[in-house]
Design a protein around this motif. Sequence first.
Motif, PDB file in Angstrom:
ATOM      1  N   VAL A 282     -15.468 -30.509 -27.053  1.00 35.52           N
ATOM      2  CA  VAL A 282     -15.342 -31.193 -28.073  1.00 35.52           C
ATOM      3  C   VAL A 282     -14.966 -32.527 -28.153  1.00 35.52           C
ATOM      4  CG1 VAL A 282     -12.840 -30.804 -28.819  1.00 35.52           C
ATOM      5  CG2 VAL A 282     -14.708 -30.854 -30.690  1.00 35.52           C
ATOM      6  N   THR A 283     -14.648 -32.988 -27.107  1.00 33.33           N
ATOM      7  CA  THR A 283     -14.009 -34.411 -27.034  1.00 33.33           C
ATOM      8  C   THR A 283     -15.002 -35.311 -26.356  1.00 33.33           C
ATOM      9  OG1 THR A 283     -13.079 -34.120 -24.516  1.00 33.33           O
ATOM     10  CG2 THR A 283     -11.664 -33.466 -26.555  1.00 33.33           C
ATOM     11  N   ARG A 284     -14.952 -36.625 -26.804  1.00 34.24           N
ATOM     12  CA  ARG A 284     -15.394 -37.809 -25.750  1.00 34.24           C
ATOM     13  C   ARG A 284     -14.259 -38.585 -25.253  1.00 34.24           C
ATOM     14  NH1 ARG A 284     -18.583 -41.877 -29.063  1.00 34.24           N
ATOM     15  NH2 ARG A 284     -18.918 -42.557 -26.869  1.00 34.24           N
ATOM     16  N   ARG A 285     -14.484 -38.760 -24.001  1.00 33.47           N
ATOM     17  CA  ARG A 285     -13.147 -39.117 -23.104  1.00 33.47           C
ATOM     18  C   ARG A 285     -13.471 -40.302 -22.011  1.00 33.47           C
ATOM     19  NH1 ARG A 285     -12.351 -35.117 -18.073  1.00 33.47           N
ATOM     20  NH2 ARG A 285     -11.141 -37.018 -17.474  1.00 33.47           N
ATOM     21  N   PRO A 286     -12.533 -41.164 -21.622  1.00 31.63           N
ATOM     22  CA  PRO A 286     -12.900 -42.126 -20.715  1.00 31.63           C
ATOM     23  C   PRO A 286     -12.747 -41.413 -19.373  1.00 31.63           C
ATOM     24  CG  PRO A 286     -10.761 -42.357 -21.891  1.00 31.63           C
ATOM     25  CD  PRO A 286     -11.043 -41.035 -22.223  1.00 31.63           C
ATOM     26  N   LEU A 287     -13.350 -42.187 -18.480  1.00 35.12           N
ATOM     27  CA  LEU A 287     -13.613 -41.824 -17.128  1.00 35.12           C
ATOM     28  C   LEU A 287     -13.446 -42.807 -16.187  1.00 35.12           C
ATOM     29  CD1 LEU A 287     -16.863 -39.399 -17.374  1.00 35.12           C
ATOM     30  CD2 LEU A 287     -14.595 -38.639 -17.065  1.00 35.12           C
ATOM     31  N   ASP A 288     -12.949 -42.583 -15.183  1.00 31.67           N
ATOM     32  CA  ASP A 288     -12.904 -43.760 -14.082  1.00 31.67           C
ATOM     33  C   ASP A 288     -14.126 -43.959 -13.614  1.00 31.67           C
ATOM     34  OD1 ASP A 288      -9.901 -43.758 -14.390  1.00 31.67           O
ATOM     35  OD2 ASP A 288      -9.589 -42.535 -12.545  1.00 31.67           O
ATOM     36  N   HIS A 289     -14.344 -45.270 -13.419  1.00 38.06           N
ATOM     37  CA  HIS A 289     -15.551 -45.657 -12.707  1.00 38.06           C
ATOM     38  C   HIS A 289     -16.887 -45.730 -13.770  1.00 38.06           C
ATOM     39  CE1 HIS A 289     -13.357 -45.077  -9.135  1.00 38.06           C
ATOM     40  NE2 HIS A 289     -13.447 -43.570  -9.433  1.00 38.06           N
ATOM     41  N   PHE A 290     -16.644 -45.243 -14.933  1.00 38.34           N
ATOM     42  CA  PHE A 290     -17.983 -45.259 -15.591  1.00 38.34           C
ATOM     43  C   PHE A 290     -17.278 -45.679 -17.098  1.00 38.34           C
ATOM     44  CE2 PHE A 290     -18.211 -41.684 -13.061  1.00 38.34           C
ATOM     45  CZ  PHE A 290     -19.785 -42.170 -12.210  1.00 38.34           C
ATOM     46  N   GLY A 292     -16.807 -46.624 -21.280  1.00 35.44           N
ATOM     47  CA  GLY A 292     -16.916 -46.264 -22.556  1.00 35.44           C
ATOM     48  C   GLY A 292     -16.496 -44.633 -22.300  1.00 35.44           C
ATOM     49  N   ARG A 293     -16.787 -44.169 -23.324  1.00 41.60           N
ATOM     50  CA  ARG A 293     -16.149 -42.606 -23.484  1.00 41.60           C
ATOM     51  C   ARG A 293     -17.411 -41.461 -23.267  1.00 41.60           C
ATOM     52  NH1 ARG A 293     -12.669 -44.538 -27.868  1.00 41.60           N
ATOM     53  NH2 ARG A 293     -10.324 -43.920 -27.240  1.00 41.60           N
ATOM     54  N   HIS A 294     -17.070 -40.397 -22.681  1.00 38.28           N
ATOM     55  CA  HIS A 294     -18.151 -39.461 -22.470  1.00 38.28           C
ATOM     56  C   HIS A 294     -17.818 -38.154 -22.868  1.00 38.28           C
ATOM     57  CE1 HIS A 294     -19.774 -42.759 -19.638  1.00 38.28           C
ATOM     58  NE2 HIS A 294     -18.713 -42.929 -19.511  1.00 38.28           N
ATOM     59  N   ARG A 295     -18.904 -37.319 -23.242  1.00 40.69           N
ATOM     60  CA  ARG A 295     -18.841 -35.849 -23.736  1.00 40.69           C
ATOM     61  C   ARG A 295     -19.192 -35.219 -22.618  1.00 40.69           C
ATOM     62  NH1 ARG A 295     -20.103 -31.306 -26.437  1.00 40.69           N
ATOM     63  NH2 ARG A 295     -22.306 -31.942 -26.671  1.00 40.69           N
ATOM     64  N   LEU A 296     -18.352 -34.337 -21.864  1.00 39.66           N
ATOM     65  CA  LEU A 296     -18.961 -33.721 -20.670  1.00 39.66           C
ATOM     66  C   LEU A 296     -18.872 -32.172 -21.288  1.00 39.66           C
ATOM     67  CD1 LEU A 296     -16.907 -35.402 -17.773  1.00 39.66           C
ATOM     68  CD2 LEU A 296     -19.146 -35.997 -18.733  1.00 39.66           C
ATOM     69  N   GLU A 297     -19.778 -31.559 -20.977  1.00 40.75           N
ATOM     70  CA  GLU A 297     -20.038 -30.082 -21.148  1.00 40.75           C
ATOM     71  C   GLU A 297     -19.632 -29.484 -19.787  1.00 40.75           C
ATOM     72  OE1 GLU A 297     -23.092 -28.244 -23.352  1.00 40.75           O
ATOM     73  OE2 GLU A 297     -23.116 -29.864 -24.720  1.00 40.75           O
ATOM     74  N   SER A 298     -18.520 -29.225 -19.362  1.00 38.07           N
ATOM     75  CA  SER A 298     -18.029 -28.973 -18.084  1.00 38.07           C
ATOM     76  C   SER A 298     -16.498 -28.376 -17.989  1.00 38.07           C
ATOM     77  CB  SER A 298     -17.921 -30.345 -17.005  1.00 38.07           C
ATOM     78  OG  SER A 298     -17.362 -30.201 -16.023  1.00 38.07           O
ATOM     79  N   ILE A 299     -16.699 -27.128 -17.207  1.00 39.90           N
ATOM     80  CA  ILE A 299     -15.430 -26.359 -17.075  1.00 39.90           C
ATOM     81  C   ILE A 299     -14.432 -27.279 -16.208  1.00 39.90           C
ATOM     82  CG2 ILE A 299     -14.425 -24.394 -16.113  1.00 39.90           C
ATOM     83  CD1 ILE A 299     -16.060 -24.167 -18.653  1.00 39.90           C
ATOM     84  N   PRO A 324     -16.291 -36.469 -12.535  1.00 42.35           N
ATOM     85  CA  PRO A 324     -16.696 -35.258 -13.299  1.00 42.35           C
ATOM     86  C   PRO A 324     -17.543 -34.557 -12.428  1.00 42.35           C
ATOM     87  CG  PRO A 324     -17.350 -37.368 -14.008  1.00 42.35           C
ATOM     88  CD  PRO A 324     -16.352 -37.699 -13.051  1.00 42.35           C
ATOM     89  N   TRP A 325     -17.534 -33.251 -12.341  1.00 37.88           N
ATOM     90  CA  TRP A 325     -18.770 -32.533 -11.716  1.00 37.88           C
ATOM     91  C   TRP A 325     -18.663 -31.178 -12.222  1.00 37.88           C
ATOM     92  CZ3 TRP A 325     -17.713 -27.734  -9.293  1.00 37.88           C
ATOM     93  CH2 TRP A 325     -16.147 -27.109  -9.382  1.00 37.88           C
ATOM     94  N   PHE A 326     -20.134 -30.656 -11.897  1.00 40.56           N
ATOM     95  CA  PHE A 326     -20.936 -29.672 -12.680  1.00 40.56           C
ATOM     96  C   PHE A 326     -21.482 -28.801 -11.568  1.00 40.56           C
ATOM     97  CE2 PHE A 326     -21.372 -33.820 -14.435  1.00 40.56           C
ATOM     98  CZ  PHE A 326     -20.954 -33.851 -15.583  1.00 40.56           C
ATOM     99  N   TRP A 327     -21.838 -27.567 -12.013  1.00 35.74           N
ATOM    100  CA  TRP A 327     -22.592 -26.725 -11.233  1.00 35.74           C
ATOM    101  C   TRP A 327     -23.567 -25.911 -11.725  1.00 35.74           C
ATOM    102  CZ3 TRP A 327     -17.931 -25.063 -13.034  1.00 35.74           C
ATOM    103  CH2 TRP A 327     -17.920 -23.825 -13.193  1.00 35.74           C
ATOM    104  N   SER A 328     -24.658 -25.107 -11.070  1.00 35.68           N
ATOM    105  CA  SER A 328     -25.482 -24.499 -11.463  1.00 35.68           C
ATOM    106  C   SER A 328     -26.163 -23.548 -10.434  1.00 35.68           C
ATOM    107  CB  SER A 328     -26.941 -25.289 -12.098  1.00 35.68           C
ATOM    108  OG  SER A 328     -27.625 -24.366 -12.646  1.00 35.68           O
ATOM    109  N   ILE A 337     -23.262 -31.115  -8.861  1.00 35.66           N
ATOM    110  CA  ILE A 337     -23.442 -32.305  -9.138  1.00 35.66           C
ATOM    111  C   ILE A 337     -22.064 -33.003  -9.367  1.00 35.66           C
ATOM    112  CG2 ILE A 337     -24.646 -33.740 -11.145  1.00 35.66           C
ATOM    113  CD1 ILE A 337     -25.679 -30.536 -10.812  1.00 35.66           C
ATOM    114  N   ALA A 338     -22.075 -34.348  -8.916  1.00 41.27           N
ATOM    115  CA  ALA A 338     -20.784 -35.154  -9.257  1.00 41.27           C
ATOM    116  C   ALA A 338     -21.162 -36.414  -9.701  1.00 41.27           C
ATOM    117  CB  ALA A 338     -19.870 -34.947  -8.066  1.00 41.27           C
ATOM    118  N   GLY A 339     -20.298 -37.213 -10.582  1.00 39.52           N
ATOM    119  CA  GLY A 339     -20.714 -38.351 -11.159  1.00 39.52           C
ATOM    120  C   GLY A 339     -21.617 -38.186 -12.321  1.00 39.52           C
ATOM    121  N   LEU A 340     -22.120 -39.239 -12.660  1.00 40.43           N
ATOM    122  CA  LEU A 340     -22.816 -39.559 -13.707  1.00 40.43           C
ATOM    123  C   LEU A 340     -24.208 -40.351 -13.353  1.00 40.43           C
ATOM    124  CD1 LEU A 340     -20.502 -40.766 -16.804  1.00 40.43           C
ATOM    125  CD2 LEU A 340     -21.406 -38.226 -15.881  1.00 40.43           C
TER     126      LEU A 340
END
Length: 410
Positions: A282-290, A292-299, A324-328, A337-340
Amino acid sequence: MTNPRSDTIVIVGAGHGGANVAALLRQQGFEGAVVLVGDEPMWPYQRPPLSKDYLKGAMSDDDLLIKPKDFYADQRIDVRFGNAVEAIDTEARTVTLGGGESISYDTLVLATGAAPRQLPVDGADLDGVHYLRNHDDALRLGADVVPAARLAIVGGGYVGLEVAASARHLGASAVVLEREARALARVAGADLAAFLVEQHAARGTEIRTSADVVRLDGDDGRVTAVVLGDGSRVECDTVVVGVGAIPRTALAEQAGVACDGGVLVDDHGRTSVDGVYAVGDVTRRPLDHFPGRHRLESIPSAVEQAKQTVAHVLGQPARPHEVPWFWSDQYDLKVKIAGLVGFADRSVVRGDVGSGRFAVFHLSGDAVVAVETVNSAPDFMVAKKLIASSAHVDAARLADPSVPLKELLA
């Protein structure tokens, strides 16, 4: 470490973010009351397997659980599952449940997640049209994904491709319909997307791009076809819609919490309202290295935010940010996947794509900002460190598998 505070912390939302906040509070020694409210009747469970092993029948309901059921009683966590919060009063510091019960809080954590974006076409309300966001969605979809069933999947993102892979495993056919010019257009680089499309095609999944869905047709109340903008029809027994998700911000907005494409939070999970935090999808959050704020659908992001929020609530030192990282998982492919990717201006492929084991590094200038790996866990782990350190790398050495990635960290 024991925190002697005796105040009450109410957590609204019992997914990964909310459940981890509750667990971490106890693990960090918080002695006050912890109330975990969830609108689903099921105990907190993992959502990523819903499109994969759970849909394929390889997991039970108990396998899905984030924690065993008795964990919550053992940790003195007051659970209210199957209860929706209808209102928040931030001045009185109360939440009101659907049945009228009012619960007072000293600290409130919003973990309300996201809801599937609806398909805005005629026929979207026919039987056999599915969205996949929660446990009950997966049960309903599983009843329709049977051998010889014909699935039309609207949306060529990760969820759509995962459902296609599960459907093929179960003996159903799958046609993926993507509005953009390629699959995974908004979430993956071109090299990874092309590889995954080839893998799906080799296993019998048809992927149509530039396919604009304009209508769903049905017979006797049941969907029978997807109609595209060019007039063509995709005959089917079942439709799965995966066209993104919308953050569930209604409660936060009603409570006067600042929202803009999600609940706006800082590095500690704090919202614009004193005593109110938010974590997860539900959040938009700051991230190091990127910027602005970002909404991540990520466990991983939800769990990281839970750690940061609990640390701040309990007055502990700030927790470091993770990349930030994700998987499939699709077929026998482990994608991480890591980063944006969107912050890159060029890409470097490392390894043999044809072997099914490779990495795609995405660079901004000569700094790695993202990586996509397939069946290549060691590359993924080193790449996360490259992103975290903002390391400047030689692209030619990065592309050369004979050069150990760890040398680039130096």
